[in-house]
Design a protein around this motif. Structure first.
Motif, mmCIF file in Angstrom:
data_model
loop_
_atom_site.group_PDB
_atom_site.id
_atom_site.type_symbol
_atom_site.label_atom_id
_atom_site.label_comp_id
_atom_site.label_asym_id
_atom_site.label_seq_id
_atom_site.Cartn_x
_atom_site.Cartn_y
_atom_site.Cartn_z
ATOM 1 N N GLY A 125 24.891 14.196 81.661
ATOM 2 C CA GLY A 125 23.915 15.059 81.960
ATOM 3 C C GLY A 125 24.048 16.185 80.571
ATOM 4 O O GLY A 125 23.982 15.611 79.350
ATOM 5 N N LYS A 126 23.590 17.268 80.975
ATOM 6 C CA LYS A 126 23.517 18.338 79.747
ATOM 7 C C LYS A 126 24.943 18.929 79.357
ATOM 8 O O LYS A 126 24.955 19.842 78.396
ATOM 9 N N SER A 127 25.963 18.630 79.835
ATOM 10 C CA SER A 127 27.259 19.405 79.414
ATOM 11 C C SER A 127 27.636 18.802 77.953
ATOM 12 O O SER A 127 27.334 17.504 77.534
ATOM 13 N N ILE A 128 28.220 19.689 77.176
ATOM 14 C CA ILE A 128 28.498 19.503 75.770
ATOM 15 C C ILE A 128 29.972 19.653 75.643
ATOM 16 O O ILE A 128 30.526 20.507 76.691
ATOM 17 N N PHE A 129 30.460 19.370 74.919
ATOM 18 C CA PHE A 129 32.018 19.666 74.445
ATOM 19 C C PHE A 129 32.066 21.129 73.795
ATOM 20 O O PHE A 129 31.336 21.455 72.912
ATOM 21 N N ASN A 130 33.354 21.719 74.218
ATOM 22 C CA ASN A 130 33.445 23.051 73.756
ATOM 23 C C ASN A 130 34.490 22.849 72.296
ATOM 24 O O ASN A 130 35.539 22.193 72.616
ATOM 25 N N PRO A 131 34.165 23.185 71.174
ATOM 26 C CA PRO A 131 34.866 22.787 69.897
ATOM 27 C C PRO A 131 36.099 23.526 70.240
ATOM 28 O O PRO A 131 37.398 22.977 69.549
ATOM 29 N N VAL A 132 36.477 24.854 71.010
ATOM 30 C CA VAL A 132 37.552 25.554 71.031
ATOM 31 C C VAL A 132 38.773 24.571 71.999
ATOM 32 O O VAL A 132 40.040 24.387 71.652
ATOM 33 N N VAL A 133 38.012 23.913 72.819
ATOM 34 C CA VAL A 133 38.879 23.191 73.717
ATOM 35 C C VAL A 133 39.332 21.696 72.904
ATOM 36 O O VAL A 133 40.299 21.370 73.153
ATOM 37 N N LEU A 134 38.455 21.199 72.168
ATOM 38 C CA LEU A 134 38.840 20.148 71.321
ATOM 39 C C LEU A 134 39.942 20.366 70.308
ATOM 40 O O LEU A 134 40.828 19.683 70.066
ATOM 41 N N GLU A 178 45.697 19.997 68.461
ATOM 42 C CA GLU A 178 46.851 20.815 68.355
ATOM 43 C C GLU A 178 47.979 20.187 68.979
ATOM 44 O O GLU A 178 48.837 20.048 68.544
ATOM 45 N N LYS A 179 47.598 19.885 70.457
ATOM 46 C CA LYS A 179 48.616 19.203 71.012
ATOM 47 C C LYS A 179 48.990 17.922 70.807
ATOM 48 O O LYS A 179 50.095 17.577 71.033
ATOM 49 N N HIS A 221 43.824 18.977 59.980
ATOM 50 C CA HIS A 221 42.891 19.841 59.807
ATOM 51 C C HIS A 221 42.086 20.749 60.895
ATOM 52 O O HIS A 221 41.344 21.606 60.953
ATOM 53 N N TRP A 222 42.419 20.022 62.279
ATOM 54 C CA TRP A 222 41.274 20.467 63.300
ATOM 55 C C TRP A 222 42.206 21.105 64.272
ATOM 56 O O TRP A 222 41.941 20.668 65.547
ATOM 57 N N ARG A 223 43.324 21.800 63.917
ATOM 58 C CA ARG A 223 44.166 22.194 64.894
ATOM 59 C C ARG A 223 44.107 24.146 65.131
ATOM 60 O O ARG A 223 44.316 24.523 65.852
ATOM 61 N N GLU A 224 43.092 24.744 64.195
ATOM 62 C CA GLU A 224 43.011 26.065 64.418
ATOM 63 C C GLU A 224 41.643 26.316 64.670
ATOM 64 O O GLU A 224 40.779 25.429 64.635
ATOM 65 N N ARG A 225 41.391 27.526 65.139
ATOM 66 C CA ARG A 225 40.212 28.183 65.393
ATOM 67 C C ARG A 225 39.313 27.899 64.319
ATOM 68 O O ARG A 225 37.920 27.768 64.737
ATOM 69 N N GLU A 226 39.474 27.851 63.063
ATOM 70 C CA GLU A 226 38.737 27.536 62.082
ATOM 71 C C GLU A 226 37.885 26.427 61.730
ATOM 72 O O GLU A 226 37.149 26.100 61.129
#
Length: 260
Positions: free
Chosen positions: A124-133, A138-139, A170-175
């Protein structure tokens, strides 16, 4: 080194024998002219050279030429990186609740296992939230077995590959939200147009695929004619069945490998 010593000793013995013949010939009633000695020396030198060349030829280990007919499917698991068939295969969708994943709830149970992350676009139109990813990465960052991230569309067709080390480091922080948006969310928006950007992080776009039925030499030729660094290998010609990732250096080594 031993063959050289033997050959040198043979040459010295031959020279001494010829010199002895020259000195002893008058006592035997024979006369050796300088011309005769030169001819004899030439014969000995020629024979020694032929013997040395023959010795070298027979002592050389047998080898076979590279196999131009070798296919990617002939390569062993040690020759390029296959996607894990055991361990954990995580399928992530936009509605996945990260905290409910068993690997997040009980991480100690997965420390020694391979972790293969497949991020699937919603139908559908759902997209991923980069904060969740970012939270998920990080986990997963502490798991040594987390090596591959595969992007697939709503039909399970391959659209992109990302080395998991990029996410772990590199993809573990909000930045990192901007990078996740660039390399994942926008790739899903238009794989043909946007997945080429994955080259910037050693990833592979939607067109960087090859069948495992292809010849290794043909795969190298395709690399030379493109901007790809490697390929996602698909079983047969099915882009719904990616089985591994192979880069240029691995293809080159496979193309020159000889039989043991």
């Amino acid at each position: 080194m031993k063959r050289v010593a033997i050959s040198t000793a043979i040459g010295i013995c031959a020279g001494l024998a010829l010199w002895g013949a020259y000195l002893g010939a008058p006592y035997a009633g024979l006369t050796l002219t300088p011309t005769t000695l030169l001819v004899a020396a030439a014969i000995v030198a020629f024979g020694s050279s032929v013997a040395l060349l023959s010795l070298s030829a027979f002592a050389r280990p047998e080898g076979t030429a590279p196999k131009p007919w070798r296919r990617i499917s002939h390569l062993a698991s040690s020759e390029y990186r296959h996607f894990p068939r055991s361990g954990v295969r995580l399928r992530l969708r936009p509605d996945t609740v990260i905290d409910e994943l068993d690997i997040v709830r009980h991480p100690d149970s997965y420390k020694s296992k391979d972790i293969f992350l497949i991020i699937k676009k919603a139908s559908g139109k759902s997209i991923f939230n980069p904060v969740v990813l970012s939270r998920l990465f990080e986990k997963l960052s502490g798991f040594a077995g987390f090596e591959h991230i595969l992007l697939v569309n709503e039909h399970d067709e391959f659209v992109g590959y990302i080395p998991a080390m990029q996410a772990r480091m590199h993809w573990r922080e909000r930045e990192s939200e901007a990078a996740i948006t660039k390399y994942i969310i926008r790739v899903f928006d238009d794989p043909e147009e946007n997945s080429g950007v994955l080259r910037e992080i050693d990833g592979l776009g939607v067109n960087a695929t090859i069948s495992d039925r292809e010849l290794v030499t043909d795969a190298l030729k395709k690399l030379s004619e493109s901007l790809f660094r490697g390929f996602v290998v698909c079983g047969g010609r099915r882009n719904r069945k990616p089985i591994g990732v192979i880069y240029e250096d691995e293809l080159f080594r496979a193309s020159i490998k000889r039989d043991d």
